[in-house]
Motif scaffolding. Structure first.
Motif, PDB file in Angstrom:
ATOM      1  N   GLU A  19       2.302   3.739 -15.106  1.00  0.00           N
ATOM      2  CA  GLU A  19       2.835   2.994 -16.235  1.00  0.00           C
ATOM      3  C   GLU A  19       4.357   2.871 -16.188  1.00  0.00           C
ATOM      4  O   GLU A  19       4.969   2.278 -17.068  1.00  0.00           O
ATOM      5  CB  GLU A  19       2.443   3.706 -17.585  1.00  0.00           C
ATOM      6  CG  GLU A  19       0.940   3.747 -17.836  1.00  0.00           C
ATOM      7  CD  GLU A  19       0.315   2.352 -17.879  1.00  0.00           C
ATOM      8  OE1 GLU A  19       0.929   1.413 -18.486  1.00  0.00           O
ATOM      9  OE2 GLU A  19      -0.759   2.185 -17.262  1.00  0.00           O
ATOM     10  N   SER A  20       4.993   3.463 -15.185  1.00  0.00           N
ATOM     11  CA  SER A  20       6.468   3.441 -15.098  1.00  0.00           C
ATOM     12  C   SER A  20       6.960   2.012 -14.823  1.00  0.00           C
ATOM     13  O   SER A  20       6.221   1.177 -14.294  1.00  0.00           O
ATOM     14  CB  SER A  20       6.929   4.347 -13.953  1.00  0.00           C
ATOM     15  OG  SER A  20       6.554   3.783 -12.726  1.00  0.00           O
ATOM     16  N   PRO A  21       8.230   1.750 -15.216  1.00  0.00           N
ATOM     17  CA  PRO A  21       8.792   0.380 -14.989  1.00  0.00           C
ATOM     18  C   PRO A  21       8.772   0.003 -13.510  1.00  0.00           C
ATOM     19  O   PRO A  21       8.558  -1.156 -13.168  1.00  0.00           O
ATOM     20  CB  PRO A  21      10.242   0.508 -15.476  1.00  0.00           C
ATOM     21  CG  PRO A  21      10.297   1.716 -16.320  1.00  0.00           C
ATOM     22  CD  PRO A  21       9.197   2.647 -15.898  1.00  0.00           C
ATOM     23  N   THR A  22       8.966   1.018 -12.670  1.00  0.00           N
ATOM     24  CA  THR A  22       8.953   0.729 -11.225  1.00  0.00           C
ATOM     25  C   THR A  22       7.587   0.225 -10.800  1.00  0.00           C
ATOM     26  O   THR A  22       7.469  -0.736 -10.026  1.00  0.00           O
ATOM     27  CB  THR A  22       9.296   2.004 -10.443  1.00  0.00           C
ATOM     28  OG1 THR A  22      10.457   2.586 -11.013  1.00  0.00           O
ATOM     29  CG2 THR A  22       9.546   1.683  -8.974  1.00  0.00           C
ATOM     30  N   ALA A  23       6.581   0.878 -11.348  1.00  0.00           N
ATOM     31  CA  ALA A  23       5.215   0.441 -11.012  1.00  0.00           C
ATOM     32  C   ALA A  23       4.971  -0.977 -11.502  1.00  0.00           C
ATOM     33  O   ALA A  23       4.360  -1.806 -10.794  1.00  0.00           O
ATOM     34  CB  ALA A  23       4.204   1.396 -11.632  1.00  0.00           C
ATOM     35  N   ASN A  24       5.498  -1.254 -12.702  1.00  0.00           N
ATOM     36  CA  ASN A  24       5.355  -2.612 -13.269  1.00  0.00           C
ATOM     37  C   ASN A  24       6.061  -3.661 -12.383  1.00  0.00           C
ATOM     38  O   ASN A  24       5.523  -4.744 -12.128  1.00  0.00           O
ATOM     39  CB  ASN A  24       5.948  -2.655 -14.689  1.00  0.00           C
ATOM     40  CG  ASN A  24       5.021  -1.948 -15.690  1.00  0.00           C
ATOM     41  OD1 ASN A  24       3.808  -1.820 -15.449  1.00  0.00           O
ATOM     42  ND2 ASN A  24       5.616  -1.468 -16.765  1.00  0.00           N
TER      43      ASN A  24
ATOM     44  N   VAL B 168       0.850  -1.211   0.000  1.00  0.00           N
ATOM     45  CA  VAL B 168       0.000   0.000   0.000  1.00  0.00           C
ATOM     46  C   VAL B 168       0.887   1.264   0.000  1.00  0.00           C
ATOM     47  O   VAL B 168       0.680   2.186  -0.785  1.00  0.00           O
ATOM     48  CB  VAL B 168      -0.959  -0.006   1.217  1.00  0.00           C
ATOM     49  CG1 VAL B 168      -1.644   1.349   1.412  1.00  0.00           C
ATOM     50  CG2 VAL B 168      -2.014  -1.088   1.031  1.00  0.00           C
ATOM     51  N   THR B 169       1.918   1.230   0.874  1.00  0.00           N
ATOM     52  CA  THR B 169       2.838   2.363   0.978  1.00  0.00           C
ATOM     53  C   THR B 169       3.545   2.604  -0.357  1.00  0.00           C
ATOM     54  O   THR B 169       3.653   3.742  -0.839  1.00  0.00           O
ATOM     55  CB  THR B 169       3.896   2.083   2.067  1.00  0.00           C
ATOM     56  OG1 THR B 169       3.272   1.443   3.165  1.00  0.00           O
ATOM     57  CG2 THR B 169       4.592   3.350   2.513  1.00  0.00           C
ATOM     58  N   MET B 170       3.998   1.472  -0.922  1.00  0.00           N
ATOM     59  CA  MET B 170       4.747   1.586  -2.182  1.00  0.00           C
ATOM     60  C   MET B 170       3.859   2.167  -3.284  1.00  0.00           C
ATOM     61  O   MET B 170       4.275   3.019  -4.049  1.00  0.00           O
ATOM     62  CB  MET B 170       5.269   0.203  -2.603  1.00  0.00           C
ATOM     63  CG  MET B 170       6.546  -0.182  -1.848  1.00  0.00           C
ATOM     64  SD  MET B 170       7.003  -1.868  -2.176  1.00  0.00           S
ATOM     65  CE  MET B 170       7.701  -1.699  -3.797  1.00  0.00           C
ATOM     66  N   LYS B 171       2.612   1.637  -3.332  1.00  0.00           N
ATOM     67  CA  LYS B 171       1.675   2.101  -4.385  1.00  0.00           C
ATOM     68  C   LYS B 171       1.389   3.598  -4.241  1.00  0.00           C
ATOM     69  O   LYS B 171       1.291   4.325  -5.229  1.00  0.00           O
ATOM     70  CB  LYS B 171       0.354   1.303  -4.296  1.00  0.00           C
ATOM     71  CG  LYS B 171       0.421  -0.002  -5.071  1.00  0.00           C
ATOM     72  CD  LYS B 171      -0.919  -0.727  -5.024  1.00  0.00           C
ATOM     73  CE  LYS B 171      -0.801  -2.034  -5.810  1.00  0.00           C
ATOM     74  NZ  LYS B 171      -1.946  -2.879  -5.557  1.00  0.00           N
ATOM     75  N   SER B 172       1.296   4.046  -2.990  1.00  0.00           N
ATOM     76  CA  SER B 172       1.017   5.478  -2.765  1.00  0.00           C
ATOM     77  C   SER B 172       2.188   6.359  -3.217  1.00  0.00           C
ATOM     78  O   SER B 172       2.024   7.529  -3.570  1.00  0.00           O
ATOM     79  CB  SER B 172       0.725   5.710  -1.280  1.00  0.00           C
ATOM     80  OG  SER B 172       1.861   5.441  -0.515  1.00  0.00           O
ATOM     81  N   LEU B 173       3.385   5.783  -3.175  1.00  0.00           N
ATOM     82  CA  LEU B 173       4.580   6.540  -3.550  1.00  0.00           C
ATOM     83  C   LEU B 173       4.709   6.662  -5.071  1.00  0.00           C
ATOM     84  O   LEU B 173       5.294   7.620  -5.576  1.00  0.00           O
ATOM     85  CB  LEU B 173       5.830   5.864  -2.970  1.00  0.00           C
ATOM     86  CG  LEU B 173       6.022   6.030  -1.442  1.00  0.00           C
ATOM     87  CD1 LEU B 173       7.128   5.152  -0.941  1.00  0.00           C
ATOM     88  CD2 LEU B 173       6.290   7.502  -1.103  1.00  0.00           C
ATOM     89  N   ILE B 174       4.166   5.622  -5.785  1.00  0.00           N
ATOM     90  CA  ILE B 174       4.342   5.640  -7.252  1.00  0.00           C
ATOM     91  C   ILE B 174       3.188   6.439  -7.876  1.00  0.00           C
ATOM     92  O   ILE B 174       2.011   6.070  -7.723  1.00  0.00           O
ATOM     93  CB  ILE B 174       4.382   4.203  -7.807  1.00  0.00           C
ATOM     94  CG1 ILE B 174       5.605   3.459  -7.224  1.00  0.00           C
ATOM     95  CG2 ILE B 174       4.449   4.211  -9.339  1.00  0.00           C
ATOM     96  CD1 ILE B 174       5.568   1.976  -7.427  1.00  0.00           C
TER      97      ILE B 174
END
Ligand code: ADP
Ligand code: MG
Length: 795
Positions: free
Chosen positions: A583-588, A573-579
């Motif tokens: 569509e970025s590679p990090t999000a992928n 959840v924390t990570m998703k809120s940061l991205i």
């Protein structure tokens, strides 16, 4: 019928009296003048005539020996010396030290003969009496005075109350004779300084029977009388007065009666009308020897001096008459109780009957049985002892087996703590990867910050488990497939250096430690058994505790997974809120990672729920497995943190520097390779989980086995306890039985002793009564006789 054997013996003349007046030629004796001219032409022939030079040995040999031998064969025998005082009667019968007389020689000869007869057994009793002043005295027991003569249908004429000594050898008799001699009545007369003032009768009763006892039950009883008469004397010659005179009267009277008896016996014309045996005690005692059932010999002694010529002539007359007497001797075989041998046998039989009547035999049998039983129990006890030793040994083996099982469980616990290893590995990995700026280097040559890298499994260290081990995989608590994936270091760490024990563990399966069932136990080591049982109980409770702990493992793991899942969700959840850019590679990358981890956690949850289907536990104690999951959780967190920081750095980098498409492509490639590494890591974790699951399965099985074993041990201990108590009970019963038997035995022994004592008393009382009865009887008889004579005189 046979004639009495008569011999004449002339003693040597006293030195002052010169040569003998009597001439002896073969078996003839005649009187000669001192000048060798015969006084009369008459000469007397006898069976034997012994001159002054003869010895007792020759007299015995020629005159007496046959009679003695016959007595041993069962014939009555009598030898007596007749003659005036100082003619040599006592010398002939008793003899001197250098030349023993007839009596001593007879005694020795009797025993010599007995020893030569091997097929018969003998019983000899002797008595020694004197007739002094017409009274019978016992020379073997001075207290027995004035004994009476009795007649019995079977025993014949006998002296009541006379002591009879049963003897076993000649020396014993000779001692008795010596002691009897002391009690004899001697007196000093003019003619003989040591003159016998009484007739003495030494008597031997010889009983015998065949040893085989097969031919007949007959017992031979013969009586041997050896008589030394007191000498006839002329009162004037002996110079006797007072006591001596009285003695002489009695002596002469009895000798006169003896002469009468012999006269009558020798007078064939009168055909033995009436023989006055009863007129004197001497003739009465000698009755069987005179004209009755006996072999008899008379030795008539004469003194050779001139002044004894009249007496000597009288003696020769007596001898001549005696020579005409015939006896009818026969072997005395008795089939009645008169024989002592038979009486003794009866007495023994009687006593035996009495004892039998007292159930002594039954008791003896009982005692014997009890003794046998006791012996049996003792043997049984010995056997039980050995068995107990064996049981102890087996129990020790079982203890060892339990210890091994414990070690096995410990090893399993160690195995379960492999997560420690993983955690440490991860930590090491993280530390080694971290540069001072907090970033990881893929290799030393590259300074470029990169995505986290994982050490790939080194295939060069993969070892297969031993064939020995895998061959017995049924018994193994370990997963077999692990051998294909684990490297040596891993194994070492998993088992804390006890790799070798893995083989040992599988070599001691519980099923192979089945103890042999106990048959019987004993009390000897009871305390040790109790101690042993306590130890067993202690071990059992420890095992139970451990089993509980093992059971809790899946629960703890499940809890850990749940925690992990929660933490992971927070992270995502924390990570998703940061991205911001979806569509970025990090999000992928985050998406991919989330999918992998979600799937991993789901798998874990399913597996734990499957494991816990079998066993449910509410305990919440800490377990090494929880550490493993904690490590897993930390690892994931670290990975996510790294990914997050990496993504943030990249976003910042892209935003600030706005690099080109080429860089982005490169970055994507890197991310893809990292994703592959994560997937590999996932696979590793999955394998680990699978391993854990199998490990748990094995622990459960082992736990069940242990439970069974403990149950079995418990049952065994109970049966052992029961047997020990039974054994103790039996031992107590045996001991009490033994005590009772001993008591009974003691009582019986005492009773027997009492009975024997009673029998003795009865015998003594009976003997006394019998004696008094006999004397009473004879008294009555004599009174009746007197009355009869008075009555006959009265009209
Ligand atoms: P009795 O018994 O007849 O009265 P003893 O036997 O006492 O006579 O003999 C009297 C004495 O004569 C004794 O001193 C004894 O030693 C002796 N005497 C008797 N006979 C013989 C003999 N054959 N040889 C030597 N001495 C004899
Ligand atoms: Mg004498």
């Amino acid at each position: 019928m046979e004639k009495i054997c008569v011999a004449v013996r002339v003693r040597p003349p006293a030195p002052e009296n010169g040569a003998s007046l009597w001439k002896v030629e073969d078996n003839r004796i005649s009187l000669h003048k001192s000048l060798d001219t015969p006084i009369t032409t008459a000469s007397h022939a006898f069976d034997h005539v012994f001159d002054e030079s003869s010895t007792n040995a020759s007299v015995y040999e020629l005159l007496t020996k046959d009679i003695i031998h016959a007595a041993v064969e069962g014939f009555n025998g009598t030898a007596f010396a007749y003659g005036q005082t100082s003619s040599g009667k006592t010398f002939t019968m008793t003899g001197s030290e250098t030349d023993p007389g007839i009596i001593r020689r007879s005694v020795r000869d009797v025993f010599e003969r007995i020893h030569m007869i091997s097929d018969r057994e003998f019983l000899i009793r002797v008595s020694y009496m004197e007739i002094y002043n017409e009274e019978i005295n016992d020379l073997l027991a001075v207290e027995n005075q004035r004994l009476q003569i009795h007649e019995h249908l079977e025993r014949g004429v006998f002296v009541a109350g006379l002591k009879e000594e049963i003897v076993s050898d000649a020396e014993q008799i000779l001692k008795l004779i010596d002691s009897g001699e002391v009690n004899r009545h001697f007196g000093e007369t003019n003619m003989n300084v040591h003159s016998s003032r009484s007739h003495t009768i030494f008597r031997m009763v010889i009983e015998s029977r065949g040893k085989d006892n097969s031919s007949s039950d007959a017992i031979r009883v013969s009586v041997l009388n050896l008589v030394d008469l007191a000498g006839s004397e002329r009162i004037a010659k002996t110079g006797a007065g007072g006591v001596r005179l009285q003695e002489g009267k009695y002596i002469n009277k009895s000798l006169m009666i003896l002469g009468n008896v012999i006269n009558k016996l020798s007078d064939s014309t009168k055909l033995r009308a009436h023989i006055p045996y009863r007129d004197s005690k001497l003739t009465r005692i000698l009755q069987p020897a005179l004209g009755g059932n006996a072999k008899t010999c008379i030795i008539c002694t004469i003194a050779p001096e001139e002044h004894h010529i009249e007496e000597s002539k009288g003696t020769l007359q007596f001898a001549s008459r005696a020579k005409r007497i015939t006896n009818c001797a026969q072997v005395n075989e008795i089939l009645t109780d008169a024989a002592l041998l038979k009486r003794q046998k009866l007495e023994i039989e009687e006593l035996r009957m009495k004892l039998q009547g007292s159930h002594a035999e039954v008791l003896e049998q009982e005692i014997l049985n009890l003794s046998n039983q006791m012996l049996k129990y003792e043997l049984e006890c010995e056997r039980l002892k050995t068995q107990l030793e064996e049981e102890k040994r087996k129990q020790k083996e079982q203890e060892n087996c339990i210890k091994e099982q414990q070690m096995k469980i410990e090893n399993l616990n160690n195995f379960v703590t492999n997560s420690d290893f993983k955690r440490n590995q991860s930590e090491d990995f993280i530390i080694s990867r971290k540069t001072p700026d907090g970033l990881c280097n893929v290799n030393d040559t590259s300074d470029v910050p990169g995505t986290p890298c994982f050490k790939s499994t080194s295939r060069s260290f993969v070892v297969a488990r031993s064939n020995n081990y895998s061959g017995l995989s049924d018994f193994s608590p370990m997963v077999h497939s692990l051998g294909d994936v684990a490297d040596e270091d891993t194994w070492m760490k998993l088992n804390k250096g006890f790799v070798a024990d893995l083989d040992q563990i599988q070599f001691t399966p519980a099923v192979k430690c089945q103890p042999t069932p106990l048959s019987i136990a004993t009390t000897v080591k009871f305390n040790e058994q109790v101690l042993l049982s306590n130890n067993l109980m202690q071990e059992m409770s420890e095992l139970k505790q451990e089993t509980l702990t093992v059971k809790e493992i899946p629960n703890r793991l499940s809890e850990s997974v749940a925690n992990c899942k929660d933490v992971y969700k927070d992270v995502i959840v924390t990570m998703k809120s940061l991205i911001t850019d979806k569509e970025s590679p990090t999000a992928n990358l985050l998406l991919g990672t989330t999918e992998i981890t979600t799937s991993l956690l789901a798998t874990l949850e399913t597996q734990f729920s499957m494991i816990m289907d079998g066993q449910k536990t509410g305990s919440s104690i800490d377990h090494p497995l929880s550490d493993h999951w904690e490590t897993l959780r930390v690892n994931l967190k670290n990975t996510t943190t790294l990914l997050l920081s990496d993504a943030q750095a990249k976003d910042e980098f892209l935003n600030s520097h706005n690099k080109g498409q080429e860089t982005a492509a490169l970055e994507e490639k890197k991310l893809k390779s990292e994703l592959i590494i994560i997937k590999e890591r996932y696979n590793e974790l999955e394998n680990e989980l699978c391993l854990d699951k199998q490990l748990l399965e094995a622990s459960r099985e082992s736990h069940e086995k242990l439970i069974k074993e403990v149950q079995f041990l418990k049952e065994e201990r109970d049966s052992l306890d029961r047997k020990i108590s039974q054994s103790t009970q039996r031992l107590r019963v045996i001991a009490s039985d033994k005590e009772n038997a001993l008591k009974d035995l003691n009582v019986e022994v005492k009773r027997r002793k009492d009975m024997e004592e009673e029998i003795k008393h009865i015998s003594i009382a009976f003997a006394t009564r019998h004696k008094s009865f006999v004397s009473f009887h004879s008294e009555i008889k004599s009174k009746m006789q007197k009355l009869t004579t008075q009555n006959s005189k009265a009209p």
